[in-house]
Write a protein that holds these residues in place. Sequence first.
Motif, short mmCIF file in Angstrom:
data_model
loop_
_atom_site.label_atom_id
_atom_site.label_comp_id
_atom_site.label_asym_id
_atom_site.label_seq_id
_atom_site.Cartn_x
_atom_site.Cartn_y
_atom_site.Cartn_z
N LYS A 179 1.34 -1.26 -0.21
CA LYS A 179 0.05 0.03 0.09
C LYS A 179 1.16 1.14 0.37
O LYS A 179 0.64 1.97 -0.75
CB LYS A 179 -0.87 0.25 0.88
N ASP A 180 2.12 1.57 0.96
CA ASP A 180 3.22 1.92 0.92
C ASP A 180 3.47 2.82 -0.43
O ASP A 180 3.69 3.72 -1.12
CB ASP A 180 3.93 2.38 2.07
N ILE A 181 3.32 1.62 -1.39
CA ILE A 181 4.65 2.05 -2.51
C ILE A 181 3.57 2.44 -3.05
O ILE A 181 3.97 3.15 -3.62
CB ILE A 181 5.07 0.15 -2.60
N ILE A 223 4.74 6.29 -3.42
CA ILE A 223 5.39 5.89 -4.36
C ILE A 223 4.96 6.31 -5.83
O ILE A 223 5.44 7.25 -6.18
CB ILE A 223 6.65 5.95 -4.15
N ARG A 224 4.60 5.39 -6.24
CA ARG A 224 4.39 5.16 -7.89
C ARG A 224 2.68 6.05 -7.85
O ARG A 224 3.01 6.96 -8.83
CB ARG A 224 3.72 3.18 -7.74
N GLY A 230 9.66 11.63 -8.91
CA GLY A 230 9.29 11.13 -7.94
C GLY A 230 8.98 11.68 -6.54
O GLY A 230 9.28 11.38 -5.51
N ASN A 231 10.15 12.92 -6.66
CA ASN A 231 9.81 13.74 -5.23
C ASN A 231 9.29 13.87 -4.82
O ASN A 231 8.88 15.07 -3.22
CB ASN A 231 11.15 14.67 -5.44
N LEU A 232 7.85 14.06 -5.55
CA LEU A 232 6.55 15.10 -4.36
C LEU A 232 5.57 13.92 -3.65
O LEU A 232 5.25 12.90 -4.23
CB LEU A 232 6.24 15.61 -5.81
N ASN A 233 5.86 14.58 -2.64
CA ASN A 233 4.47 14.10 -1.89
C ASN A 233 3.07 14.23 -2.04
O ASN A 233 2.93 15.46 -3.06
CB ASN A 233 4.84 14.10 -0.11
N TRP A 234 1.76 14.47 -1.62
CA TRP A 234 0.71 14.81 -2.14
C TRP A 234 0.52 15.95 -1.76
O TRP A 234 -0.19 16.61 -2.65
CB TRP A 234 -0.56 14.23 -0.99
#
Lengths: 266, 343
Positions: free
Chosen positions: B53-55, B59-60, B196-200
């Motif tokens: 779930k985390d991945i 991330i993806r 890939g550096n962005l959080n929500w």
Amino acid sequence: MNKTTIHSIIKTKDLSIGYQQKKQQLIVAKNINITINQATFTALIGKNGVGKSTLLRTLTKVQQPLSGNVYLKNKSISAYSHKELATELSLVLTDGLPESQLTVFELIALGRQPYTNWIDKLQANDISKINWAIEQTEITHLKDKKFYELSDGQLQRVMIARALAQDTEIIILDEPTAHLDMHHTYKIFLLLKKLVATTGKTILISTHQINLALELVDELIVMKSNSIASGRTQDIIESNALETLFPKDILRFNKTLQQFTVNKKN
Amino acid sequence: MNTHKTYSKQFVILTGLLIILFILNISVGSVSIPTKDIFSIILGDESIKNSWKDIILTIRLPKAITAILIGTSLSISGLLMQTLFRNPLAGPFVLGISSGASLGVALLILGSTAFGGYFLTSTFSSWSIAIASSIGSFLVLSAVIIAANKVKNTMSILIIGLMFGSFTAAIISILSYFSEAAQIQQYIFWSFGSLGNLNWNELSVLAGISLVGILFSLLIIKPLNSFLLGENYAKSLGINIKQSRVLILLITSLLTGATTAFSGPIAFVGLAVPHVAKLIFTTSNHKILIPATAITGAIVLLICDSIAQLPTSELILPINAITSLFGAPIVIWLLIRKKKLYV
């Protein structure tokens, strides 16, 4: 023209044209007092560099006059916004078009921009105007082609159709036959003459095809470095304004033939 | 403009492709997760392994959405620049806009050490980087436009853009010379480009700016189309040239600035994608081209990102390398095949 009353549609008053360069004025021509009458086919003639393009640019508000005024329908042209002007006069320029993939129909449809909504949606009325313009210029067979596939003569008719679709009373064309052969030059002149007769539009062209203009246009504007005159072709010929248009060493105006002819070697 | 023929076939195919690539993009990575479970996770199924779930969720999924937003934004920027300058080689990179963004970020990250080290220990929030990048790209773009108004010759404008590029590169070298290794590293990693550096939270900021930019680009369809006839004709059609030009530049700097801020300078997408869209749709009508370019841009960046993942490996290549690696040959191929690029 068999009109009983002739109305002027464009008029200039003590117009001075040219370029403002910082503090210095570069005057191309001054004391311009000319009239262009409604529903006439008028040709602006003059030798290279005399300022025909500058005059056309000033008449169409692309460029500001140095002094004096241009009146369109008795209202100073400076009082028109570009948007208002777009519904009064349309242009056919000598500018080449950027290389795009526009079709002939799309190109002509751009002439409807002064009337369409923000997303350029064509209404039934727009489409009928476009189709009418296509019929008038006899280019129905070209309408789905890309514009870059056309010959110079075909493209010029498409540009005229675009101006027609813009649905303005006045159409101004800058050297519309510049790159055309004799056949297509006649074709454009006859098309413009027909449009004036059938639609009542006012058409002003600048041209170097003076003999052709003498034969086909209703009125002439003769631009010389020190004077400018406008009037009916016959009146201009009678006034001897054409005699001094060019230096006399090569060409001479022949009043009986009403054409310019090359001097015969003695 | 009347579109005459319909483009629904192309749009349906591309949208289908976009959905497939989106799912594919989420499916690939160093940990393999069955597609069925990915759907369950996205739909909020609690019974799936927490690590999976985390991945997917942290991330993806954000990375795939970033790819779509950035592909779309950069491609639309490129399209606007090509139309404005009536030059098929224009794009955010060629005109030095991205260099401007880089300069903004460099001044922020590297300048802090070079100019006295007040911020030395602070790490920069995505907000401050985004603002620095946007200001940088806007300033360079304005400079290019002022120069463009003076010279009027498109070739000179492109050269001026390139000159701004080297000018900013020079300033960045000087800044780097006086900076600490850690800052240089942070800047270099930013300049490699990364999706890939962005959080929500950051993603929602990027999404907000991109959507505003894209919506505004829809509002200028009419002047964009009139520019296809050149500026004199556009003016004779009643278009306010100056206002339209400023709007186009603002939208471009907003889109380029925001994307460059969050993901680094990503090369070639802005230049190449509009041409791919023009090739597929064979039209210059912006009513079609803007959505077409948007979808194509999203697809291209999803593909590039999937390649950068090096499926089944731990390694992730810099996205910037991948876009150039594929972008340059595509442009060359287009030129050789079609012999002509259109505005």
